[in-house]
Write a protein that holds these residues in place. Sequence first.
Motif, short mmCIF file in Angstrom:
data_model
loop_
_atom_site.label_atom_id
_atom_site.label_comp_id
_atom_site.label_asym_id
_atom_site.label_seq_id
_atom_site.Cartn_x
_atom_site.Cartn_y
_atom_site.Cartn_z
N PHE A 397 0.64 -1.18 -0.31
CA PHE A 397 0.07 0.19 -0.08
C PHE A 397 1.17 1.19 -0.02
O PHE A 397 0.82 2.22 -0.46
CB PHE A 397 -0.98 -0.31 1.25
N GLU A 398 2.03 1.08 0.87
CA GLU A 398 2.99 2.40 0.97
C GLU A 398 3.08 2.42 -0.40
O GLU A 398 3.59 3.71 -0.87
CB GLU A 398 3.85 2.20 2.18
N ALA A 399 3.93 1.24 -1.25
CA ALA A 399 4.67 1.32 -2.41
C ALA A 399 3.58 2.14 -3.44
O ALA A 399 4.26 2.99 -4.37
CB ALA A 399 5.37 0.45 -2.12
N ASP A 402 3.71 5.92 -2.91
CA ASP A 402 4.81 6.03 -3.68
C ASP A 402 5.19 6.37 -4.83
O ASP A 402 6.06 7.23 -5.56
CB ASP A 402 5.94 5.59 -2.61
N GLY A 403 4.13 5.61 -5.70
CA GLY A 403 3.60 5.30 -7.60
C GLY A 403 4.87 4.18 -7.70
O GLY A 403 4.98 4.52 -8.85
N GLU A 404 4.92 3.45 -6.79
CA GLU A 404 6.06 2.14 -7.05
C GLU A 404 5.39 0.65 -7.36
O GLU A 404 6.11 0.00 -7.71
CB GLU A 404 7.22 2.12 -6.13
N PHE A 405 3.98 1.03 -6.90
CA PHE A 405 3.81 -0.64 -7.11
C PHE A 405 2.37 -0.21 -7.79
O PHE A 405 1.83 0.12 -7.93
CB PHE A 405 3.59 -0.95 -5.88
N GLN A 423 -9.74 3.79 4.13
CA GLN A 423 -9.33 5.09 3.36
C GLN A 423 -8.59 4.97 3.16
O GLN A 423 -8.00 5.18 1.17
CB GLN A 423 -9.47 6.39 4.14
N HIS A 424 -6.83 4.31 3.39
CA HIS A 424 -5.72 4.51 3.12
C HIS A 424 -5.74 3.12 2.34
O HIS A 424 -5.08 2.76 1.11
CB HIS A 424 -4.90 4.09 4.40
N VAL A 425 -6.26 2.06 2.39
CA VAL A 425 -6.01 0.78 1.38
C VAL A 425 -6.93 1.10 0.13
O VAL A 425 -6.38 0.83 -0.77
CB VAL A 425 -7.40 -0.36 2.21
#
Length: 694
Positions: A397-399, A402-405, A423-425
């Motif tokens: 999720f973080e990646a 960040d536009g990397e995943f 909301q984060h997911v």
Amino acid sequence: LLEHGQATRSVVTTCAYCGVGCSFRAELQGERLVRMVPNKDGQANHGHSCVKGRFATGYVTHRERILEPMLRARISDPWRKVGWDEAIAHVAAEFRRIQAKYGRDSIGGITSSRCTNEETYLVQKLVRAAFGSNNVDTCARVCHSPTGYGLKSTLGESAGTQDFDSVMHADVIFVIGANPTDAHPVFASQLKRRLRRGARLIVADPRRIELVRAPHVRADHHLQLRPGTNVALLDALAHVVVVEGLVDEAFVRERCEADSFARWRAFVAAPANSPEALEAVTGVPAAEVRAAARLYATGGNAAIYYGLGVTEHSQGSTAVMAIANLAMATGNLGRVGVGVNPLRGQNNVQGSCDMGSFPHEFPGYRHVADDAVRATFERAWGVPLQAEPGLRIPNMFEAALDGEFKGLYIQGEDIAQSDPNTQHVTAALAAMECVVVQDLFLNETAKFAHVFLPGSTFLEKDGTFTNAERRVSRVRKVMEPRGGHADWEVTQLLSNALGYPMRYAHPSEIMDEIARLTPTFAGISFARIDALGSIQWPCNDEHPAGTPTMHVDAFVRGKGRFMLTEYVPTSEKVTAKHPLILTTGRILSQYNVGAQTRRTDNNRWHAEDRLEIHPHDAEQRGISDGDWVGIASRAGETVLRARLSDRMQPGVVYTTFHFPGSGANVITTENSDWATNCPEYKVTAVEVTRVSQP
Ligand code: SF4
């Protein structure tokens, strides 16, 4: 309920709901399922069943099943039905496009604890061999990943120590952070049978669960601790064991590491870990803790059963280690009637972990950085494999944010409903370019999908499930896959389209490969399971008939290791704005995100999630039973109806998460276990206010 009629044939298979893994005879009239009959010969259930396994099969033929693949370019577009060939080719092209543009690690996969061992094995193989990374994770991340970490660190194996029948030889049963009546009903019945025959009971739970005062059953001690203080309570219990001379010195001397035990003994003996010192933290009277510790240590065979109330905390792994410490110190391991037993939630969560669904472990819990193990898989699979662990689900999720995943293949999980901080997911899913959902229904996650691939139910495929007691049981095909393919076939099609060939003709061939590559499964095959009924791993040359009780002569890691378990309070604090603690759980008639049970007649008994609130807290807020209430945390807000209940202690509210939209995960936070990232579902600071009907 199921339609009744005369059965013309029957097939023995395994329940697809909880980790008890009950055996059933599916009775059919031609191709039509008539009823599910609990199997008298079932080695996990001995002819018993619950309302889910017996009656909740209506979802299999529910009109909302999606039976054809679908595509769309953007998540705002309408779905377009396509054939399997087009769907699979599209996914392969998209995943290769994404990898070419963003790099090998920009895609990953999530395996399902509801799918078979063979299916989860194939998904992790797809990710490692065809995607070329270790970006594979499982929903065990959000439930029992601390069990894997904690038990492996102390005992050497990421699994419970006993079979269920062992409980019939327990003299003292300690249930902590588990509510088997609702979540593991058939095991709860067995446990209560033992209690009615004289075993003593200790319950540690913030809520007065049914077991505390079940018919003809009374807990000797209900340690009604504050949510988030398991480690403090377990340290206090250990303090009493050490300071009052209740350690099984002979067991520790023979079976455990001397130096780690000496360090642990000094740690728990410190005055700061006494029940009196920790009473203000846990809220449990010191005298009650002392009495419970004496009963556990001196009452004969003592068995611990625990659930997500232990693992889903910022110190989930620490609590699991504290449980193992307590059992080792009192000699309650390695024989029938004792042990440390995680009550696994989903039907195959044990199996999905065993099959290498974690980003750092191959099947059999062997680290991807181990050169010898990696070489074994490279030889067998014919491709180079990565030594670096991949991304865990929260890291994906973080990646993504960040536009990397950019690409995710999700088999049989609804992460937009089941994972914390919705909301984060959903923001992470919306940031991806190709989300592939393989499921039975258009679930919450499918709202963010670009490709939908029809999933298959347990009645539509062959395979195996592994229950909470490491019991590998057969799942047998009762009817043809309604969407055209079983889940394992879909993964195989995708792998072939990506250029990594898979040529399995039947799931038994996948199990044969698992057995060749996984020492703990070396003696397992479909033929042997069919002959024996089921097999508890490890099953190999050393244990040809399987292993009901683990760690009998020595721990799997050799000597048992005591781990220091310092209590560190969660960062989630009650404040003037959020003065109550929300904790979450399950209810008997529903299962997990409810995708299956909500589409059965079980919905009559529990048709909505409700917020349980103590009458004292309700009165202070002008809330009556049945009122609509707003629940706000720092993560979000939702609205549910209130149920006044003195099962809760004042200051603590409780709800389930079986329904989408208004579910608890709109308000749960990003906090997680320090070792495994298992979410802290059990502690969220909230305020509750009366609102008008939404
Ligand atoms: Fe299925 Fe679990 Fe109920 Fe058994 S106890 S019938 S495995 S849901």
